[in-house]
Design an enzyme around this catalytic site. Structure first.
Site, PDB file in Angstrom:
ATOM      1  N   THR B 153      44.069  12.805 -37.321  1.00 24.70           N
ATOM      2  CA  THR B 153      44.456  13.616 -36.147  1.00 24.70           C
ATOM      3  C   THR B 153      45.791  13.066 -35.632  1.00 24.70           C
ATOM      4  O   THR B 153      46.831  13.386 -36.183  1.00 24.70           O
ATOM      5  CB  THR B 153      43.383  13.590 -35.047  1.00 24.70           C
ATOM      6  OG1 THR B 153      43.009  12.246 -34.773  1.00 24.70           O
ATOM      7  CG2 THR B 153      42.165  14.378 -35.471  1.00 24.70           C
ATOM      8  N   LYS B 179      39.706   7.363 -40.238  1.00 29.35           N
ATOM      9  CA  LYS B 179      40.705   7.870 -39.309  1.00 29.35           C
ATOM     10  C   LYS B 179      40.330   7.419 -37.905  1.00 29.35           C
ATOM     11  O   LYS B 179      39.175   7.115 -37.611  1.00 29.35           O
ATOM     12  CB  LYS B 179      40.838   9.392 -39.384  1.00 29.35           C
ATOM     13  CG  LYS B 179      39.618  10.191 -39.046  1.00 29.35           C
ATOM     14  CD  LYS B 179      39.377  10.549 -37.607  1.00 29.35           C
ATOM     15  CE  LYS B 179      40.624  11.015 -36.889  1.00 29.35           C
ATOM     16  NZ  LYS B 179      40.246  11.354 -35.455  1.00 29.35           N
ATOM     17  N   THR B 190      37.084  10.603 -32.078  1.00 25.38           N
ATOM     18  CA  THR B 190      37.936   9.746 -32.837  1.00 25.38           C
ATOM     19  C   THR B 190      37.646   9.225 -34.203  1.00 25.38           C
ATOM     20  O   THR B 190      38.355   9.490 -35.138  1.00 25.38           O
ATOM     21  CB  THR B 190      38.118   8.492 -32.028  1.00 25.38           C
ATOM     22  OG1 THR B 190      38.615   8.920 -30.836  1.00 25.38           O
ATOM     23  CG2 THR B 190      39.028   7.542 -32.684  1.00 25.38           C
ATOM     24  N   GLU B 275      46.796   3.772 -30.514  1.00 24.40           N
ATOM     25  CA  GLU B 275      47.756   4.560 -29.736  1.00 24.40           C
ATOM     26  C   GLU B 275      48.731   3.660 -28.997  1.00 24.40           C
ATOM     27  O   GLU B 275      48.338   2.886 -28.131  1.00 24.40           O
ATOM     28  CB  GLU B 275      47.001   5.448 -28.758  1.00 24.40           C
ATOM     29  CG  GLU B 275      46.241   6.528 -29.487  1.00 24.40           C
ATOM     30  CD  GLU B 275      45.309   7.290 -28.591  1.00 24.40           C
ATOM     31  OE1 GLU B 275      44.842   8.336 -29.049  1.00 24.40           O
ATOM     32  OE2 GLU B 275      45.059   6.852 -27.463  1.00 24.40           O
ATOM     33  N   ASN B 399      48.395   9.530 -23.823  1.00 28.07           N
ATOM     34  CA  ASN B 399      47.165  10.009 -23.204  1.00 28.07           C
ATOM     35  C   ASN B 399      47.390  10.808 -21.936  1.00 28.07           C
ATOM     36  O   ASN B 399      46.510  11.545 -21.495  1.00 28.07           O
ATOM     37  CB  ASN B 399      46.218   8.827 -22.953  1.00 28.07           C
ATOM     38  CG  ASN B 399      45.611   8.376 -24.257  1.00 28.07           C
ATOM     39  OD1 ASN B 399      44.866   9.126 -24.881  1.00 28.07           O
ATOM     40  ND2 ASN B 399      45.963   7.178 -24.715  1.00 28.07           N
ATOM     41  N   SER B 404      48.997  18.608 -22.518  1.00 27.62           N
ATOM     42  CA  SER B 404      50.039  19.521 -22.019  1.00 27.62           C
ATOM     43  C   SER B 404      50.932  19.997 -23.144  1.00 27.62           C
ATOM     44  O   SER B 404      50.764  19.642 -24.280  1.00 27.62           O
ATOM     45  CB  SER B 404      50.869  18.824 -20.952  1.00 27.62           C
ATOM     46  OG  SER B 404      51.348  17.593 -21.426  1.00 27.62           O
TER      47      SER B 404
END
Lengths: 404, 404
Positions: B153, B179, B190, B275, B399, B404
């Site tokens: 992802t 992943k 996740t 991340e 995050n 958006s």
């Protein structure tokens, strides 16, 4: 950054308490960093300290002094937490209490020391020696605002609150000040709160009232989930009003409300001034099987970095809230019964997005400086509210750059 | 951002497993998002699923199918987690299993569905209908690298590992892919990991080995402390090598090591691709009274935002580590006995900074992409290692901006 303006309200003097602040130059010159509260003879002090196993030297010493003598002075410094400083730190804390006692003519054990600031550096005692004589000469009943400023570290503004009510036909006052810009920065060894009242209490009652008030206020806030080595909250009761509270006093409930309200105001002021905070979040958990369960769910949501970054973004991300509730450790949670609201707007039920959900309606509830998340677990009658703030770039900047 | 380069290693085919990936256009066009693993008849599958109470539809369905039939296919999609989607989500997951079964000539219950991607949006089944026939026609033993890419992802790179060893005089292979770019983004639902081997196992043994391996690898990593609604790890054993493992096999220890090593490689690859990660942190806790205690201390330090931002800054902030250890819930911790190292360099002992500590020496140990924190609790002989990454501006950006 901080949420809203929050000017310091009028802080009413508490008969029996004189206080003041001085620029002692403990870490940086030109800012108040030393505060003294003097309590009238016969005052009682109840206190709550950090549950962190690494407790700073002043925390250990204050607890010891409280156990062996009647406190007359609270001695508070910022700029240096005197934490992680070993035996040398204990000697320094003891020495500063001795200095104040010699100047004031009391026993060293009647001084309770509190420190906040950087961890792991030796506390210099020379600034205390230089500043204390002048400071003691200037103590007055009306210097609460200066004291509120004198205990700050990275806070962006002073925090204080007052209440008054009638007890035994007499007016009783409560005034408190607090500091903390994260519900814990071990570096800055964070939260301190000092509350004074001119009521007196039957034995054990002050401690019980403080414990209850702390449980519902300071112990219900979180900025980053870290718990400081120096946290402390003290309630000093001078009895100067002549009013005395007992377990069976008709005014006990009103007094409890006043103390809890005052602690709540101070606790929320800390969150609103949280490091990098742009929004304050109130998480009300209802329908829990127990208060502990409600509190656990509240904290799990409040400390979820994913929820906190969504709040920063103004994103009504019900999926992240749902997922945080789901990992809060309730093994037999029936996800079908969980309902989540933003203010009064239903966003999730039956394990997913509410059928009536509309993105722009939900986004409206996230747009302001105050966000209210309601989580009904559908399991029982217990409830708890936890307060936190969002997680912004600024939080990372402050905490990544602090020591450099 | 991600730590290091980490090219995908050579992934060895596993006899008995054919696989492939296709661009089905589930959420975005032009990227592989549908993966199928076909297992030879007689294969066994052991699986571990998320402990989050809000479990996605495919997780519930896969668990059910596993309980009632012999799996022949793993059907994995990215782009949509089919989580928080209620009854409609269950129908969609069931429908995709039915499609694959009709095309392949097996029972729908022999298909295990896995989904990852955005939460709360309906899973479209048309892309499955269009892409599955072609995909099934192209399955091959050597398409592991394509499958590793097809399950991603927000990951910045594919993750896989292989091992081989001798069992019963035959060469046995293990190959796995994974992943996940946060040990949990509920939004992206996740972590998925698929491991195949051509060994066979006596009843119950595969499940036990997988549980042990997951406990020491995937369950020991954290990026942000959040736990997904879709996490799953499956071990498929085809038996095609002819080798069969029993509890008393002389090669069992070597096989266990290979499986644990492979799971550890995949787990660490997830953290290194965390991340916003700029550094990978290994937290080794020793001297604990129990493994659970060691794990708790490791996670408390790994999830402390203050420790994580300090690592981001390359700041050897022993005070924050110490404070996190102190709040990890060990009531009778003797802080005098706790020793903290960066690599082999002692930074804290006796409740404070080590006497021999020098800032530039400690900073050197924080300068690289891999940071190793050693925490000796001085209480016993148990140990555990937890892996995490730092907390950077980029984590907040990813995050805060994701929806958006």
């Amino acid at each position: 950054m901080a949420v809203g303006d929050d000017p310091l309200p009028l802080l009413r003097p508490v008969p029996g308490v004189r206080l003041g602040a001085a620029e002692a130059g403990i870490r940086k010159p030109g800012r108040p960093d030393l505060v003294v509260l003097e309590l009238a003879a016969g005052s009682e002090v109840a206190a709550a300290f950090t549950r962190n196993r690494f407790r700073a030297a002043p925390v250990r010493l204050a607890e010891h002094h409280l156990a062996v003598d009647e406190p007359r002075y609270l001695l508070i410094n910022t700029g240096n937490a005197n934490a992680g400083t070993g035996r040398e730190g204990e000697r320094a804390a003891t020495e500063t209490c001795g200095m104040l006692a010699a100047l004031a003519g009391c026993r060293p054990q009647q001084v309770l020391p509190f420190s906040t600031g950087v961890i792991g550096e030796s506390l210099p005692v020379t600034p205390f020696r230089r500043a204390l004589p002048g400071l003691l000469g200037e103590l007055a009943e009306d210097r609460w605002a200066e004291a509120a400023t004198g205990i700050l570290t990275t806070d962006t503004r002073p925090k204080g609150a007052s209440r008054s009510l009638e007890v035994d036909g007499r007016t009783v006052t409560l005034t408190g000040i607090a500091k903390g810009a994260g519900m814990i920065r071990p570096d800055m060894a964070t939260m301190l709160a000092f509350i004074a009242t001119d009521a007196a209490f039957e034995p054990g009652l002050a401690r019980r009232l403080l414990r209850e008030a702390v449980a519902g206020s300071f112990n219900r806030i979180t900025v980053d989930g870290d718990t400081s080595t120096n946290d402390a909250c003290a309630l000093a009761a001078t009895g100067a009003s002549g009013a005395r509270l007992r377990s069976d006093s008709p005014e006990l409930a009103a007094y409890r409300d006043a103390l809890q309200g005052l602690c709540g105001d101070l606790a929320r002021a800390i969150v609103r001034d949280g490091e990098g905070a742009t929004r304050m979040v109130s998480i009300g958990v209802t329908g829990a099987a127990s208060e502990a369960e409600a509190e656990r769910v509240g904290f799990t949501v409040a400390e979820s970095p994913l929820v906190k970054t969504a709040v920063f973004a103004g994103d009504p991300n019900w999926g992240r809230i749902l997922a945080a509730v789901g990992r809060a450790g309730i093994d037999d949670l029936d996800v079908e019964r969980v309902r989540i609201h933003l203010d009064d707007y239903l966003i999730a039920e039956h394990g997913g997005r509410a059928a009536t959900y509309e993105e722009h309606e939900a986004a409206t509830r996230m747009a302001g400086e105050e966000v209210t998340i309601g989580i009904d677990l559908g399991r029982g009658a217990a409830a708890a509210t936890v307060w936190t703030c969002d997680l912004s770039y600024e939080y990372v900047r402050i905490n990544a750059e602090y020591r450099s």
